[in-house]
Motif scaffolding. Structure first.
Motif, short mmCIF file in Angstrom:
data_model
loop_
_atom_site.label_atom_id
_atom_site.label_comp_id
_atom_site.label_asym_id
_atom_site.label_seq_id
_atom_site.Cartn_x
_atom_site.Cartn_y
_atom_site.Cartn_z
N TRP A 178 33.99 32.57 34.95
CA TRP A 178 35.29 33.13 34.57
C TRP A 178 35.13 34.52 33.99
N ARG A 179 34.04 34.74 33.27
CA ARG A 179 33.86 36.00 32.55
C ARG A 179 32.63 36.79 32.96
N CYS A 180 31.83 36.26 33.88
CA CYS A 180 30.58 36.92 34.25
C CYS A 180 30.28 36.79 35.74
N VAL A 203 15.45 31.25 35.79
CA VAL A 203 16.03 32.35 35.02
C VAL A 203 17.37 32.73 35.64
N VAL A 204 18.40 32.76 34.80
CA VAL A 204 19.75 33.15 35.25
C VAL A 204 20.09 34.51 34.64
N HIS A 205 20.64 35.39 35.47
CA HIS A 205 21.10 36.69 34.99
C HIS A 205 22.62 36.71 35.04
N LEU A 206 23.25 36.93 33.89
CA LEU A 206 24.71 36.99 33.81
C LEU A 206 25.12 38.39 33.34
N THR A 207 25.99 39.03 34.11
CA THR A 207 26.52 40.34 33.74
C THR A 207 27.98 40.16 33.35
N ARG A 208 28.34 40.61 32.16
CA ARG A 208 29.72 40.40 31.68
C ARG A 208 30.70 41.21 32.52
N LEU A 209 31.89 40.67 32.68
CA LEU A 209 33.00 41.40 33.27
C LEU A 209 33.81 42.05 32.15
N ALA A 210 34.49 43.12 32.46
CA ALA A 210 35.28 43.80 31.44
C ALA A 210 36.39 42.89 30.90
N PRO A 212 38.29 38.67 31.90
CA PRO A 212 38.10 37.48 32.73
C PRO A 212 38.51 37.71 34.18
N ARG A 213 37.86 37.02 35.08
CA ARG A 213 38.06 37.20 36.52
C ARG A 213 39.52 36.94 36.94
N TYR A 214 40.15 35.94 36.31
CA TYR A 214 41.56 35.61 36.57
C TYR A 214 42.25 35.39 35.22
N PRO A 215 43.50 35.81 35.07
CA PRO A 215 44.19 35.61 33.78
C PRO A 215 44.41 34.13 33.48
N ALA A 216 44.17 33.75 32.24
CA ALA A 216 44.42 32.38 31.78
C ALA A 216 44.21 32.35 30.28
N LEU A 267 37.73 28.08 40.62
CA LEU A 267 38.04 28.73 39.34
C LEU A 267 39.42 29.38 39.41
N GLU A 268 39.72 30.06 40.51
CA GLU A 268 41.02 30.73 40.66
C GLU A 268 42.18 29.74 40.52
N LYS A 269 42.04 28.56 41.16
CA LYS A 269 43.10 27.56 41.10
C LYS A 269 43.22 26.94 39.71
N PHE A 270 42.08 26.73 39.04
CA PHE A 270 42.14 26.20 37.66
C PHE A 270 42.86 27.19 36.74
N CYS A 271 42.60 28.48 36.94
CA CYS A 271 43.28 29.50 36.12
C CYS A 271 44.78 29.53 36.42
N ALA A 272 45.13 29.36 37.71
CA ALA A 272 46.54 29.31 38.09
C ALA A 272 47.23 28.12 37.42
N LEU A 273 46.54 26.98 37.38
CA LEU A 273 47.09 25.79 36.74
C LEU A 273 47.25 26.02 35.22
N ALA A 274 46.27 26.68 34.62
CA ALA A 274 46.36 26.97 33.18
C ALA A 274 47.58 27.84 32.89
N ARG A 275 47.89 28.77 33.77
CA ARG A 275 49.07 29.62 33.58
C ARG A 275 50.36 28.80 33.72
N GLU A 276 50.38 27.87 34.68
CA GLU A 276 51.55 27.01 34.85
C GLU A 276 51.77 26.14 33.62
N VAL A 277 50.70 25.57 33.09
CA VAL A 277 50.80 24.70 31.92
C VAL A 277 51.22 25.49 30.69
#
Length: 279
Positions: A178-180, A203-210, A212-216, A267-277
């Motif tokens: 969601w954020r990386c 080893v996992v490399h995570l780069t932060r996003l400015a 979250p990828r989708y609003p929620a 993830l996109e659909k979960f974020c859409a559902l969070a916005r609906e709720v």
């Protein structure tokens, strides 16, 4: 690497300081300096950055980070037995290594670092996931760090980068992605470590996003995904029924079939559902 920094091989360091890895501290030492240098390089260009390292142990990765040009390394080590070995590294890199004998779960490391900040660590197995979740859920986003390059058990690493409809897909994948941007950059066999764990590591490399990828709303998204994946074999209309009597309507509004299961939903659909709720 030993020729570069003039310090002895790690097996010699461990013998000199009698550093037997302790299971209760989640310790598995990585002694191949070629591998620790590889992990340091996987973190990207370290010149001009402060680096937070948790659980340095005898300092193999610490040496890799400093040799790769990290401006400054803050090494947080809970085990006081490792401090003399780390002090030798600090002496070889004057002014560039600070060692703190603390529990990383209790330390406000951000207050001791100057941006830009990267976190690079062979995390102790017993606290790795908890630290990752803390770094991914700060009070304010973006966080104090720019990237995370972290060693986990391979199964945990696969959970971080998992996609829908795969075995490892779940809440950790959603939280991280969601954020990386997250990817596995290195897989290591048990025999790379002393003592050898029973599983592979990665080893996992995570780069932060400015942002979250989708609003929620973070709290709503967290509640939905917890309920959905705690009963991941159930249809969402059943696992999410506590969200309200109109949950089927909200699922459809978010583009989700009420008969679908959590592991099928992006993830996109979960974020859409969070916005609906929330809305």
């Amino acid at each position: 690497m030993a020729a570069i920094d003039g310090l002895p091989p790690l097996r010699e360091v461990i013998k000199t300081h009698d550093l037997v890895a302790k299971k209760q501290l989640g310790q598995n030492f990585l002694l191949d300096l070629n591998l620790t240098a590889k992990i340091a390089r996987a973190a990207g260009d370290l010149t001009g950055s402060d680096v937070l390292e948790v659980g340095p142990g005898p300092g193999g990765l610490t040496r890799g980070l400093l040799a790769e040009g990290a401006r400054r390394v803050l090494a947080v080590e809970k085990d006081p037995r490792c401090l003399p070995a780390l002090a030798e590294i600090a002496a070889a890199y004057p002014g560039r290594l600070e060692v703190v004998n603390e529990d990383a779960l209790k330390l406000d490391a951000a207050a001791l670092l100057t941006p830009p900040i990267r976190i690079v660590a062979n995390l102790p197995y017993n606290v790795g996931t908890e630290l990752l979740i803390r770094w991914l859920t700060p009070a304010v986003w973006p966080p104090f760090w720019e990237s995370l390059t972290l060693m986990f058990q391979k199964e945990v690493a696969e959970r971080i980068v998992a996609k829908p409809r795969t075995e490892h897909y779940g809440r950790l994948a959603l939280l991280a992605q969601w954020r990386c941007d997250a990817r596995i950059v290195l897989v290591l066999p048990p025999e790379a470590f002393t003592p050898a764990p029973k599983v592979h590591s990665a080893v996992v490399h995570l780069t932060r996003l400015a942002e979250p990828r989708y609003p929620a709303d973070e709290a709503v998204l967290g509640r939905i995904t917890a309920m959905a994946f705690n009963q991941r074999r159930k249809m969402l209309r059943s696992s999410l029924k506590a969200m309200g009597p109109d949950i089927e309507e909200k699922l459809r509004a978010a583009g989700i079939e009420p008969t679908a299961r959590a592991e099928e939903i992006s993830l996109e659909k979960f974020c859409a559902l969070a916005r609906e709720v929330a809305g």
